[in-house]
Design a protein around this motif. Structure first.
Motif, PDB file in Angstrom:
ATOM      1  N   SER A  13       0.824  -1.200   0.000  1.00  0.00           N
ATOM      2  CA  SER A  13       0.000   0.000   0.000  1.00  0.00           C
ATOM      3  C   SER A  13       0.863   1.257   0.000  1.00  0.00           C
ATOM      4  O   SER A  13       0.593   2.224  -0.712  1.00  0.00           O
ATOM      5  CB  SER A  13      -0.920  -0.007   1.225  1.00  0.00           C
ATOM      6  OG  SER A  13      -1.650   1.195   1.315  1.00  0.00           O
ATOM      7  N   GLN A  14       1.934   1.237   0.805  1.00  0.00           N
ATOM      8  CA  GLN A  14       2.844   2.384   0.852  1.00  0.00           C
ATOM      9  C   GLN A  14       3.542   2.589  -0.484  1.00  0.00           C
ATOM     10  O   GLN A  14       3.719   3.726  -0.940  1.00  0.00           O
ATOM     11  CB  GLN A  14       3.887   2.164   1.959  1.00  0.00           C
ATOM     12  CG  GLN A  14       3.315   2.251   3.365  1.00  0.00           C
ATOM     13  CD  GLN A  14       4.336   1.878   4.418  1.00  0.00           C
ATOM     14  OE1 GLN A  14       5.271   1.133   4.160  1.00  0.00           O
ATOM     15  NE2 GLN A  14       4.155   2.401   5.628  1.00  0.00           N
ATOM     16  N   LEU A  15       3.927   1.488  -1.121  1.00  0.00           N
ATOM     17  CA  LEU A  15       4.576   1.574  -2.429  1.00  0.00           C
ATOM     18  C   LEU A  15       3.621   2.176  -3.457  1.00  0.00           C
ATOM     19  O   LEU A  15       4.006   3.034  -4.260  1.00  0.00           O
ATOM     20  CB  LEU A  15       5.031   0.187  -2.880  1.00  0.00           C
ATOM     21  CG  LEU A  15       5.663   0.095  -4.276  1.00  0.00           C
ATOM     22  CD1 LEU A  15       6.909   0.970  -4.353  1.00  0.00           C
ATOM     23  CD2 LEU A  15       6.000  -1.349  -4.616  1.00  0.00           C
ATOM     24  N   ASP A  16       2.370   1.721  -3.406  1.00  0.00           N
ATOM     25  CA  ASP A  16       1.357   2.246  -4.329  1.00  0.00           C
ATOM     26  C   ASP A  16       1.154   3.745  -4.111  1.00  0.00           C
ATOM     27  O   ASP A  16       0.989   4.506  -5.056  1.00  0.00           O
ATOM     28  CB  ASP A  16       0.044   1.493  -4.130  1.00  0.00           C
ATOM     29  CG  ASP A  16      -1.020   1.931  -5.130  1.00  0.00           C
ATOM     30  OD1 ASP A  16      -0.800   1.772  -6.346  1.00  0.00           O
ATOM     31  OD2 ASP A  16      -2.074   2.448  -4.690  1.00  0.00           O
ATOM     32  N   ASP A  17       1.190   4.173  -2.851  1.00  0.00           N
ATOM     33  CA  ASP A  17       1.026   5.597  -2.533  1.00  0.00           C
ATOM     34  C   ASP A  17       2.165   6.423  -3.133  1.00  0.00           C
ATOM     35  O   ASP A  17       1.936   7.527  -3.662  1.00  0.00           O
ATOM     36  CB  ASP A  17       0.994   5.806  -1.015  1.00  0.00           C
ATOM     37  CG  ASP A  17      -0.289   5.297  -0.383  1.00  0.00           C
ATOM     38  OD1 ASP A  17      -1.258   5.067  -1.134  1.00  0.00           O
ATOM     39  OD2 ASP A  17      -0.313   5.117   0.845  1.00  0.00           O
ATOM     40  N   VAL A  18       3.392   5.908  -3.072  1.00  0.00           N
ATOM     41  CA  VAL A  18       4.548   6.630  -3.608  1.00  0.00           C
ATOM     42  C   VAL A  18       4.466   6.720  -5.128  1.00  0.00           C
ATOM     43  O   VAL A  18       4.715   7.778  -5.718  1.00  0.00           O
ATOM     44  CB  VAL A  18       5.865   5.949  -3.178  1.00  0.00           C
ATOM     45  CG1 VAL A  18       7.051   6.586  -3.907  1.00  0.00           C
ATOM     46  CG2 VAL A  18       6.051   6.058  -1.679  1.00  0.00           C
ATOM     47  N   VAL A  19       4.111   5.599  -5.772  1.00  0.00           N
ATOM     48  CA  VAL A  19       3.972   5.597  -7.228  1.00  0.00           C
ATOM     49  C   VAL A  19       2.894   6.589  -7.653  1.00  0.00           C
ATOM     50  O   VAL A  19       3.063   7.361  -8.607  1.00  0.00           O
ATOM     51  CB  VAL A  19       3.636   4.185  -7.745  1.00  0.00           C
ATOM     52  CG1 VAL A  19       3.292   4.221  -9.235  1.00  0.00           C
ATOM     53  CG2 VAL A  19       4.800   3.231  -7.498  1.00  0.00           C
ATOM     54  N   THR A  20       1.780   6.580  -6.921  1.00  0.00           N
ATOM     55  CA  THR A  20       0.692   7.523  -7.213  1.00  0.00           C
ATOM     56  C   THR A  20       1.167   8.958  -7.054  1.00  0.00           C
ATOM     57  O   THR A  20       0.849   9.832  -7.873  1.00  0.00           O
ATOM     58  CB  THR A  20      -0.506   7.264  -6.279  1.00  0.00           C
ATOM     59  OG1 THR A  20      -0.981   5.934  -6.482  1.00  0.00           O
ATOM     60  CG2 THR A  20      -1.629   8.256  -6.554  1.00  0.00           C
ATOM     61  N   LEU A  21       1.937   9.210  -5.990  1.00  0.00           N
ATOM     62  CA  LEU A  21       2.476  10.554  -5.747  1.00  0.00           C
ATOM     63  C   LEU A  21       3.362  11.007  -6.898  1.00  0.00           C
ATOM     64  O   LEU A  21       3.243  12.146  -7.381  1.00  0.00           O
ATOM     65  CB  LEU A  21       3.273  10.569  -4.438  1.00  0.00           C
ATOM     66  CG  LEU A  21       4.066  11.845  -4.144  1.00  0.00           C
ATOM     67  CD1 LEU A  21       3.119  13.017  -3.921  1.00  0.00           C
ATOM     68  CD2 LEU A  21       4.975  11.645  -2.924  1.00  0.00           C
ATOM     69  N   MET A  22       4.242  10.124  -7.369  1.00  0.00           N
ATOM     70  CA  MET A  22       5.174  10.479  -8.438  1.00  0.00           C
ATOM     71  C   MET A  22       4.426  10.776  -9.737  1.00  0.00           C
ATOM     72  O   MET A  22       4.752  11.723 -10.450  1.00  0.00           O
ATOM     73  CB  MET A  22       6.203   9.374  -8.619  1.00  0.00           C
ATOM     74  CG  MET A  22       7.096   9.191  -7.400  1.00  0.00           C
ATOM     75  SD  MET A  22       8.191   7.755  -7.462  1.00  0.00           S
ATOM     76  CE  MET A  22       9.514   8.396  -8.493  1.00  0.00           C
ATOM     77  N   HIS A  23       3.410   9.952 -10.033  1.00  0.00           N
ATOM     78  CA  HIS A  23       2.599  10.204 -11.231  1.00  0.00           C
ATOM     79  C   HIS A  23       1.805  11.503 -11.077  1.00  0.00           C
ATOM     80  O   HIS A  23       1.688  12.287 -12.032  1.00  0.00           O
ATOM     81  CB  HIS A  23       1.638   9.040 -11.477  1.00  0.00           C
ATOM     82  CG  HIS A  23       2.272   7.842 -12.082  1.00  0.00           C
ATOM     83  ND1 HIS A  23       2.923   7.877 -13.304  1.00  0.00           N
ATOM     84  CD2 HIS A  23       2.375   6.554 -11.653  1.00  0.00           C
ATOM     85  CE1 HIS A  23       3.387   6.685 -13.610  1.00  0.00           C
ATOM     86  NE2 HIS A  23       3.080   5.854 -12.615  1.00  0.00           N
TER      87      HIS A  23
END
Length: 257
Positions: A13-23
């Protein structure tokens, strides 16, 4: 087992949040540049849409200088915003790694430089599109056919005057002089030099945006060289110069009739 599964799910979930943030940060950068392009409404002159009129050369120079001053200031703000978004992406990535007790990502790490290269390419294309939009508006303004089809009006008030014969050459007939002059030939008030300056300043607005790579930013490098070298930008400059030359010939032909 349940605790282990929950830990894994949390990490994902944390990884998904970071990827979402970068996009999301890349999208926000794009939105800011596209909004900047939409705000460039000085040209073409269309009375039905705006309260506009044909201008003298000095009036246009003043109005254009004010217009570009605002756009350059806004582009500086966009440059600062881009730096904030890029920093946000790196911080988000390192916050995740810190939570997982993994080594932090350095600004010169391969994984980060690859991301920076990707974002740099995106920004270059966005800035190029913004310049293309502004140059296209200028091209429409100097294209008589486009103005006729879209209810536009000419940009400049071109005057014709008769010059007096030189002293001691009273038999010399007066000559017709255009103001501003049609061609450069050393004149600082010709249509050619005027529009060359206009195009240069439109393109040079990208000089306000600093490169996002740490070493390039430290060297005060910007996006102007990449944008100015783009094929569509070069072709538009050539097209506009072609219209200026054709319009000058039309003015000369008008005098002959």
């Amino acid at each position: 087992m349940t605790s282990c599964i929950l830990d894994v799910v949390q990490e994902v979930s944390q990884l998904d949040d970071v990827v979402t943030l970068m996009h999301r940060n890349v999208r926000a950068i794009g939105d800011s540049i596209r909004e900047h392009a939409k705000e460039d409404t000085l040209l073409p002159l269309i009375p039905a849409k705006n309260d506009v009129r044909i201008m003298t050369e000095s009036e246009f120079k003043k109005k254009f200088a004010e217009h570009m001053g605002i756009r350059e200031t806004k582009m500086k703000e966009i440059s600062d915003f881009i730096e904030e978004r890029v920093t946000s992406s790196l911080d988000g990535l390192n916050n995740l790694k810190r939570g997982l007790d993994i080594d932090q990502v350095r600004a010169d790490a391969t994984v980060w430089t690859e991301y920076i290269e990707h974002v740099t390419a995106q920004i270059t294309q966005m800035l190029t599109n913004s310049v293309i939009s502004s140059l296209t508006r200028l091209k429409q303004q100097v294209d008589p056919a486009w103005l006729g089809e879209n209810g536009g009006i000419p940009l400049l008030d071109i005057k014709l005057t008769l010059s007096r014969p030189s002293k001691g050459r009273g038999d010399e007939p007066p000559s017709i002089v255009f103001e501003p002059a049609l061609y450069g030939e050393g004149s600082q008030h010709s249509l050619e030099t005027l529009f060359d300056g206009v195009m240069e300043r439109i393109i040079n607005v990208t000089e306000q945006v600093s490169q996002i790579d740490a070493s390039a930013r430290a060297a005060n490098l910007n996006f102007l060289p990449q944008v100015a070298a783009e094929g569509p930008v070069i072709r538009l400059v050539e097209d506009i110069r072609g219209f200026i030359q054709k319009n000058a010939v039309r003015c000369e032909d008008f005098v002959k009739t």
